[in-house]
Design a protein around this motif. Structure first.
Motif, PDB file in Angstrom:
ATOM      1  N   ALA A 164       0.838  -1.204   0.000  1.00 20.85           N
ATOM      2  CA  ALA A 164       0.000   0.000   0.000  1.00 20.85           C
ATOM      3  C   ALA A 164       0.874   1.254   0.000  1.00 20.85           C
ATOM      4  O   ALA A 164       0.616   2.202  -0.743  1.00 20.85           O
ATOM      5  CB  ALA A 164      -0.925  -0.009   1.208  1.00 20.85           C
ATOM      6  N   GLU A 193      -2.436   0.391   4.326  1.00 23.58           N
ATOM      7  CA  GLU A 193      -3.643   0.936   3.722  1.00 23.58           C
ATOM      8  C   GLU A 193      -4.544   1.550   4.788  1.00 23.58           C
ATOM      9  O   GLU A 193      -4.846   0.920   5.788  1.00 23.58           O
ATOM     10  CB  GLU A 193      -4.376  -0.189   2.989  1.00 23.58           C
ATOM     11  CG  GLU A 193      -5.598   0.265   2.251  1.00 23.58           C
ATOM     12  CD  GLU A 193      -6.203  -0.846   1.425  1.00 23.58           C
ATOM     13  OE1 GLU A 193      -5.467  -1.491   0.660  1.00 23.58           O
ATOM     14  OE2 GLU A 193      -7.408  -1.079   1.556  1.00 23.58           O
ATOM     15  N   LEU A 219      -2.948   1.988  -1.545  1.00 23.41           N
ATOM     16  CA  LEU A 219      -3.864   0.852  -1.657  1.00 23.41           C
ATOM     17  C   LEU A 219      -3.064  -0.425  -1.871  1.00 23.41           C
ATOM     18  O   LEU A 219      -2.182  -0.468  -2.722  1.00 23.41           O
ATOM     19  CB  LEU A 219      -4.833   1.042  -2.828  1.00 23.41           C
ATOM     20  CG  LEU A 219      -5.848   2.175  -2.696  1.00 23.41           C
ATOM     21  CD1 LEU A 219      -6.598   2.364  -4.001  1.00 23.41           C
ATOM     22  CD2 LEU A 219      -6.822   1.916  -1.564  1.00 23.41           C
TER      23      LEU A 219
END
Lengths: 288, 817
Positions: B655, B753, B661
């Motif tokens: 991420a 994330e 992400l």
């Protein structure tokens, strides 16, 4: 379709990665850091034995200062692992190599630190730093042992399920239990309701670490359930499934807790160590 | 009937709307036929609020109606308004059943019995097709519907869902989700199990059945639809159930049959083929024109431009240059010689063998997806081991192939008009040899997508590429010293065979005598030892097998079967022997290869006696990995669960290296013998995700990674096409506060994330979330040090491997402890 710039230099790097043998952090590069740590320790011991320190071996001799400086630098560097593992870019480094170095160089501190004391132990801030360092190392040794032994059981316990799937499975059994418990009498229905309304994570740190949940409402419901009617048998079967699912979740929690618990000591102790170390260094220079 | 129209436009998607608007603007008599009660059904069916993108950005829009990227509602609203403003003659509920007549006098019969007369027809019906109707009496009943927009709309109804695919199951579950709606939901399945649906959906359905929320009727089909009743054919005879509404989800019929029934020919029988078209979009049936997705242009802008163009052509404007003219001019501008677009098109069309069959329209389109190159003599076009699946065609000049990696001075020429790079295209693997320009060269590089489309639509091109690729594969495989003449008889007798995953090509103990080359895909070699098959080795594309039985005349010593969908070239044994006899050097090499393989087999067999456990582990692990798609991978993440402490640092690093992400799910996926295959991209040799990407945004990058570029329109096709579930659709989140801020002041969500709620909250501060796009692993392309997931693993559990290097005895049985 070389649509993006750069990168071709990575082919050799990638091939090397794909060709390389699969080794753990302990065996990294044929124990490179173990050898370096051993060499460092042996050198320090030889120096301690062969150099004539006057009036006696002590942290305040020139050799003592050298050992102290090496130890201090190592401790600061070792504590930076926490930053390193959270900052992956930039730089072509690997966390496995860092962990490997962290373990072996950390162990070598036992030798370096002890020699630095000159075996002069007392009730003072200097000895406090030394003891804190040893405690940090001991917790670290626990960490290495669990890292090397527990992952296989974590994997076996998981049975290809993710944590989310385990909880989903439990919810699904719960939904079926709710329907199945409708025909039960009041006392038995209350047992099922108690089992369903109990928080999966209830039990506290001790339960989590030992895997024993004496207050488990599902176990209690199983104990108090009759097996005469068809409805009861269905509920018992579902409760058994729930107990099984709970035990998988608790197993996962237990192993994870064992893998992580030492960090809750290792890291605060490291911070305390750095504080004590600062006091130790400042006081030494103050009373020079 | 309103007399005869000059043009009838069938379908009111972007292409049809644009055509109708142009006709209205020109004052041409026209009618726009739409089968539903609203315009642009495909976009209408997008989920509410979906962001529609406008790619390619360099293509100018030429239409009387506007289009720019935006929300579905905005776009549809604007079109409705502008179509009304242009006073377009729209006829809704007008589904075309059949077309009769000739150019100048067509009769278009509608489903409701009406007949529309027109001089010309523009078909802009897209590729969505029509949903399959129920095949039983009462199939026209108004209680049947083919779509379910909002399951929350229905209360107190007895609803029957027909269809056992994912759509049917999801609809049934949706209708039964809220008990407060008090619906009685039944789902019918013609067979006994739900084989076509995703495992997760089937599980949910079975659970709903156990709870009594959904009634599942297996081996049951509808027999007759009556008023608020449905008669069923069950295994035990007929039965009527109460039914207020039927949702039919039994798939849809592609429009090809309908189109062919009008007398329109397609370019080939392949499923991916499109209708044959003239430069003015006219089909083989004079007077009928095809535009838009049905013509092979899935992007909205292309469709709208073609709608404009086709009406201009019909109006007699033959000087109209296609809207892509400036893009082509820009492409050709870098080539020497100062020729015009038309001249260049002629050079490529005439000189290049595989482009001979193409119409100007097809050629232009192919050019859009291709790159033109000019090379100086001696310049390297590509190097051995470069990744690349594009194919090159030589328009002018010739090139030299370095056939011997050890000695670059040994080369084989490829002449003007021919192609090269086709092995990379077909096998999906790295380039086999370095190629240089031998004289000044003008070459066309066809992207993988463009090349595959060409092969699917032009049978002539497919034949040429096939013959050339077999010849080259033979020359390359057996090394230097062979000439085209040497292998000509073999090429002549070679035959390409398709093999589905698991299909056996060579059976142990059989005495057939053919030699095979793996052209695409990969094979596994197994031997029966004791009662069980033991995995011997993995053969990637480019390898050959079956030579042992031919050379020493013995029976087959092992079974060879396809690991994944593959293609092999079969060469008759006698031809192979004849080639060996003429070439002693080749014979020596073949014997050496053979000895090597024998040694591997014998090693494993000998181990079987003394270390049976290790061999079983190796064999079963290899089979497990092949089952999980490693056979088609080029670089795949594996996790050794004997080392994995579950810290998820791999996901966090992923991420943090990619816009916040993660592109991998460590926990999900299968595990065997502590070897875990997480949900993460395998960078397949022939990526499934590339199959249907409207803007061609999925490409193979310089390090061999399969990546999605910024032209992604967020349609989700790749996500659906990936069999391994590694693509996610998500909006790029806002930047996080720095690590130092988090460590010292606790600002932001920290490494890894951020939670969905954090991302949503922060995005709203910046004026709303960005459009969702497809995201997947790009192997940390451009990041020094390589994949972050591997680098961030503290214990060495995460490794990335390629099948040809990893599926070996040593690698699979080595202990990492």
């Amino acid at each position: 379709m070389a649509t993006r710039a750069g990168g071709t230099g990575r082919y050799a790097q990638d091939e090397k990665r794909r060709d390389s043998d699969h080794v753990s952090f302990l065996k990294h590069r044929r124990f490179r850091w173990l050898w370096i740590a051993l060499a460092l320790s042996v050198t320090c011991i030889l120096g301690y034995v062969m150099i004539d320190q006057q009036p006696r071996p002590n942290g305040g001799s020139w050799y003592g200062y050298t050992l102290g400086t090496i130890g201090f630098a190592l401790i600061i560097w070792l504590s930076l692992l926490g930053v390193r593992k959270r900052r992956i870019n930039p730089g072509a480094w690997s966390l496995k190599a860092w962990t490997s170095a962290h373990v072996y160089l950390g162990l070598s501190l036992i030798v370096i630190g002890t020699l630095h004391t000159g075996f002069q132990i007392g009730w003072n801030v200097h000895t406090l730093a030394y003891v804190l360092m040893l405690l940090v190392i001991v917790t670290g040794i626990y960490g290495v042992i669990v890292y090397a032994t527990l992952p296989a059981s974590l994997s076996a316990n998981r049975k290809e399920m993710t944590r989310a799937q385990m909880l989903e499975a439990l919810t699904a059994i719960g939904r079926q239990l709710e329907t199945a418990a409708q025909p039960l009498d009041r006392a038995e229905a209350d047992l099922v309701i108690a089992a369903l309304s109990q928080d999966v994570f209830a039990g506290g740190a001790l339960a989590r670490l030992t895997g024993r949940y004496p207050g488990c409402a599902t176990a209690r419901a199983l104990g108090g359930m009759g097996t005469r009617s068809e409805g009861e048998q269905r509920v018992v079967a579902l409760l058994e499934k729930r107990a099984e699912q709970l035990s998988q979740i608790r197993g996962a929690l237990r192993i994870r807790a064992l893998l992580e618990v030492w960090l809750f000591i290792h890291i605060p102790l490291t911070i305390a160590l750095i504080a004590a170390l600062t006091a130790h260094v400042i006081s030494v220079f103050f009373y020079w | 009937m309103a007399g005869r129209f000059k043009v009838a436009i069938v379908g009111s998607g972007p292409a049809g709307l644009s055509a109708a608007a142009r006709a209205a603007a020109l004052g041409m008599s026209h009618v726009l036929l739409e089968k539903t009660d609203h315009l642009s059904d495909t976009i209408f069916k997008y989920q509410k609020g979906k962001h529609v993108m406008a790619t390619p950005s360099n293509l100018v829009l030429r239409s009387d109606i506007d289009f720019e990227a935006g929300k579905r509602e905005t776009i549809l609203g604007r079109w409705d308004e502008q179509i009304a403003g242009h006073k377009v003659n729209v006829k809704i509920h007008a589904e075309v059943a059949k077309v009769e007549g000739e150019k100048g006098a067509f009769s278009i019969h509608l489903r409701n019995g009406e007949v529309v007369e027109a001089e010309a027809i523009v078909l802009a019906i897209g590729t969505q097709g029509n949903p399959n109707k129920l095949r039983c009496p009462g199939a026209d009943s108004p209680i049947i519907q083919y779509q379910l927009d909002d399951p929350g709309e229905y209360y107190d109804e007895h609803i029957t869902v027909v269809g056992s695919g994912d759509a049917g199951i999801e609809n049934a579950l949706g209708l039964a989700a809220d008990p407060a709606q008090r619906n009685v939901v039944t789902i019918l399945n013609r067979s006994a199990d739900f084989a076509r649906a995703k495992g997760a959906n089937v599980k949910l359905l079975e659970e709903a059945e156990r709870d009594g929320r959904v009634i599942v009727r297996r081996e049951t089909t509808p027999a007759e639809v009556r008023d608020s009743e449905l008669l069923l054919d069950t295994r035990d005879g007929q039965e009527a159930i109460r039914c207020d509404r039927i949702i039919a989800r039994t798939g849809s019929q592609p429009p090809r049959g309908f189109v062919e029934a009008m007398g329109i020919e397609f370019s080939s029988p392949e499923p991916g083929a499109f209708p044959k078209l003239s430069p003015v979009f006219e089909t083989t049936k004079p007077g009928i024109h095809v535009i838009g997705a049905l013509a092979g242009y899935p992007l909205i802008k292309h469709c709208m431009n073609q709608g404009y163009d086709v009406i201009e052509f019909l109006n007699g404007n033959h000087d109209l240059k296609p809207a892509d003219e400036p893009i082509l001019a820009e492409k050709f501008a870098q080539l020497p010689g100062n020729r015009s677009v038309e001249q260049w098109l002629e050079v490529f069309g005439k000189n290049v063998l595989i482009l001979a069959d193409l119409s100007t329209l097809q050629l232009r389109e192919l050019m859009l997806d291709s790159t033109c190159h000019a090379y100086e003599p001696g310049e390297v076009i590509f190097r051995r081991n470069d990744p690349g699946s594009s194919m090159f065609a030589i328009a002018e000049g010739s090139v030299a192939v370095e056939v011997n990696p050890a000695d670059p001075s040994i080369t084989v020429p490829i002449e003007q008009g021919s192609i090269f790079g086709e092995v990379g295209l077909i096998s999906g693997r790295r380039r086999g040899a370095t190629i240089r320009a031998a004289e000044p060269v003008i070459a066309l590089e066809l992207s993988r997508t463009a090349a595959l489309k060409l092969l699917a639509t032009s049978p002539g091109a497919a034949r040429v590429v096939n013959a050339i690729s077999i010849e080259r594969q033979l020359l390359q495989m057996f090394g230097s010293g062979l000439t085209k003449q040497d292998v000509a008889p073999l090429v002549e007798s070679a035959e390409v065979m398709q093999a589905r995953a698991g299909q056996v090509i060579v059976t142990e103990g059989a005495d057939d005598k053919d030699v095979f080359i793996v052209r695409r895909g990969s094979m596994i070699v197994e031997k029966q030892i004791g009662e069980r098959p033991v995995f011997l080795s993995y053969l990637p594309a480019g390898s050959y097998f079956g030579e042992m039985a031919v050379i020493d005349g013995s029976a087959r010593t092992a079974t060879v079967k396809a690991a994944i969908k593959s293609e092999v070239i079969r060469l008759p044994g006698e031809g192979f022997l004849a080639l060996l006899e003429k070439n002693p050097a080749l014979r020596t090499r073949a014997l050496k290869d053979m000895a090597g393989r024998r040694a591997t087999n014998e090693f494993i067999e000998s181990r079987k006696d003394s270390f049976s456990g290790a061999v079983d582990l190796y064999s079963e692990t290899a089979a497990f990995l092949v089952d999980n798609g490693i056979g088609e991978a080029t670089d795949v993440l594996l996790i050794d669960e004997k080392l994995c402490i579950g810290c998820d640092n791999c996901e966090k690093a992923c991420a943090d290296s990619h816009d916040g992400l993660s592109r991998l799910d460590r926990e999900a996926g299968r595990t065997y013998a502590h070897l875990h295959v997480p949900t993460s991209c395998r960078h397949c040799e022939h990526p499934h995700c590339m199959a249907d990407c409207p803007p061609n945004a999925i490409k193979r990058g310089p390090d061999g990674e399969v990546f999605i570029d910024e032209t992604c329109i967020g349609c989700g096709n790749c996500q659906r096409n990936c069999p391994y579930g590694v693509i996610r659709m998500d909006a790029k989140p806002p930047n996080k506060p720095s690590l130092l801020h988090w460590m010292l002041f606790g600002k932001g969500p920290g490494p890894g994330e951020a939670s969905y709620s954090w991302r949503k909250k922060e995005a709203e501060k910046e004026g709303g979330q960005k459009a969702k796009q497809a995201i997947k692993c790009d192997m940390c392309s451009g990041i020094d040090g390589g994949p972050a997931c591997v680098r961030a693993c503290p214990t060495g559990a995460a490794i990335r491997v390629s099948p040809d290097k990893f599926l070996t005895f040593t690698k699979l049985t080595e202990d990492a402890e």
